[in-house]
Design a protein around this motif. Sequence first.
Motif, PDB file in Angstrom:
ATOM      1  N   HIS A  33     -37.794 171.591  14.920  1.00 19.72           N
ATOM      2  CA  HIS A  33     -36.669 170.686  15.167  1.00 19.72           C
ATOM      3  C   HIS A  33     -37.047 169.702  16.278  1.00 19.72           C
ATOM      4  CE1 HIS A  33     -32.373 169.750  15.125  1.00 19.72           C
ATOM      5  NE2 HIS A  33     -32.435 169.680  16.439  1.00 19.72           N
ATOM      6  N   LEU A  35     -36.180 167.432  19.324  1.00 18.96           N
ATOM      7  CA  LEU A  35     -35.241 167.094  20.389  1.00 18.96           C
ATOM      8  C   LEU A  35     -35.745 165.805  21.042  1.00 18.96           C
ATOM      9  CD1 LEU A  35     -32.807 167.894  22.171  1.00 18.96           C
ATOM     10  CD2 LEU A  35     -34.390 169.196  23.586  1.00 18.96           C
ATOM     11  N   SER A  56     -30.135 165.393  17.892  1.00 22.70           N
ATOM     12  CA  SER A  56     -30.284 166.192  19.114  1.00 22.70           C
ATOM     13  C   SER A  56     -30.966 165.392  20.213  1.00 22.70           C
ATOM     14  CB  SER A  56     -31.126 167.441  18.835  1.00 22.70           C
ATOM     15  OG  SER A  56     -30.583 168.162  17.764  1.00 22.70           O
ATOM     16  N   GLU A  83     -25.777 166.309  19.456  1.00 23.25           N
ATOM     17  CA  GLU A  83     -25.913 167.642  20.034  1.00 23.25           C
ATOM     18  C   GLU A  83     -26.692 167.463  21.339  1.00 23.25           C
ATOM     19  OE1 GLU A  83     -26.966 171.254  17.417  1.00 23.25           O
ATOM     20  OE2 GLU A  83     -28.833 170.702  18.409  1.00 23.25           O
ATOM     21  N   TRP A  84     -26.061 167.832  22.456  1.00 22.31           N
ATOM     22  CA  TRP A  84     -26.661 167.600  23.767  1.00 22.31           C
ATOM     23  C   TRP A  84     -27.345 168.845  24.299  1.00 22.31           C
ATOM     24  CZ3 TRP A  84     -27.221 162.787  25.387  1.00 22.31           C
ATOM     25  CH2 TRP A  84     -26.330 161.807  24.948  1.00 22.31           C
ATOM     26  N   HIS A  85     -28.590 168.672  24.727  1.00 23.17           N
ATOM     27  CA  HIS A  85     -29.389 169.776  25.271  1.00 23.17           C
ATOM     28  C   HIS A  85     -29.747 169.477  26.719  1.00 23.17           C
ATOM     29  CE1 HIS A  85     -30.865 171.530  21.240  1.00 23.17           C
ATOM     30  NE2 HIS A  85     -30.071 170.523  20.912  1.00 23.17           N
ATOM     31  N   ASP A 103     -24.261 171.467  24.467  1.00 21.49           N
ATOM     32  CA  ASP A 103     -24.337 172.444  23.382  1.00 21.49           C
ATOM     33  C   ASP A 103     -25.424 173.485  23.652  1.00 21.49           C
ATOM     34  OD1 ASP A 103     -22.443 171.055  21.467  1.00 21.49           O
ATOM     35  OD2 ASP A 103     -23.893 169.458  21.840  1.00 21.49           O
ATOM     36  N   TRP A 104     -26.498 173.034  24.292  1.00 22.15           N
ATOM     37  CA  TRP A 104     -27.647 173.893  24.577  1.00 22.15           C
ATOM     38  C   TRP A 104     -28.063 173.763  26.043  1.00 22.15           C
ATOM     39  CZ3 TRP A 104     -31.496 176.579  21.467  1.00 22.15           C
ATOM     40  CH2 TRP A 104     -31.170 176.671  20.106  1.00 22.15           C
ATOM     41  N   ILE A 223     -38.506 174.156  18.560  1.00 20.49           N
ATOM     42  CA  ILE A 223     -37.936 172.910  19.085  1.00 20.49           C
ATOM     43  C   ILE A 223     -39.022 172.221  19.908  1.00 20.49           C
ATOM     44  CG2 ILE A 223     -36.203 171.833  20.584  1.00 20.49           C
ATOM     45  CD1 ILE A 223     -34.320 174.112  20.081  1.00 20.49           C
ATOM     46  N   ARG A 225     -39.763 168.969  22.405  1.00 21.61           N
ATOM     47  CA  ARG A 225     -38.980 168.072  23.268  1.00 21.61           C
ATOM     48  C   ARG A 225     -39.796 166.808  23.523  1.00 21.61           C
ATOM     49  NH1 ARG A 225     -39.642 172.924  26.117  1.00 21.61           N
ATOM     50  NH2 ARG A 225     -40.888 171.663  27.532  1.00 21.61           N
TER      51      ARG A 225
END
Length: 235
Positions: A33, A35, A56, A83-85, A103-104, A223, A225
Amino acid sequence: MADNFQIEQNLKQVLLTIRELEKKYKRPNNSVHLLAVSKTKPIEDIIAAHAYGQISFGENYVQEAVEKINALKNNFDETNKIEWHFIGPLQKNKTRLIAENFDWMHSVDRYIIAQRLSEQRPKDLPPLQVCIQVNIDQEESKSGVAVDKIQHLAEDLVDLKCLKLRGLMAIPKISSDTTQQRKSFAALREQLEQLNQQGFELDTLSMGMSADLEAAIAEGATIVRIGTAIFGKRD
Ligand SMILES: *Cc1c(COP(=O)(O)O)cnc(C)c1O
């Protein structure tokens, strides 16, 4: 600010690279995924990436992040929401802003932080998804728990009702040597595997940035980044 066309091209390229690396390292399709790390970048850049389908986004600085989240609150409808990390270091007195807006949270490295996040999580929101940040190369200046403290922290976290422990996160020692990069990422993967052998059901390895994406995917990142490769260099 990068222009929108550039962001779109970069994002397209990063996604293509991720899909190719999944094939190269025999990872399932879409198991990695993306980010998009938008720290220090203006909301126009986030809107441009979102318009291209990116959902994300990752931020490091609480104040900056909350300003952006509020500014974008009414831009997108429910089906298309960002979606906020949170991926940066966090002081104890800033936990409420994370609990209420994200969210994360990838960078939990102390029980007190986790406990406050759980207590402060609004009851009408789903549990905050969390990763334990691990100081995988045992660097003195780095945040993250020591490897021998992971299991203890994980056991404490699963009892917190408004958090959902998803996995582990690390920022390895900077190295341009892919063998060294893979060694650090493999060590994090092995820690996750050990936890799962102890009965945890963790599915997330948050590892890999613009400069070590390939090594991370080779070793099982779920994930990645990515900032610079999408939004350009930061000032
Ligand atoms: C800034 C940052 C990233 C993104 O790094 P790039 O090299 O710009 O891709 C990823 N993870 C964390 C924790 C960061 O602080």
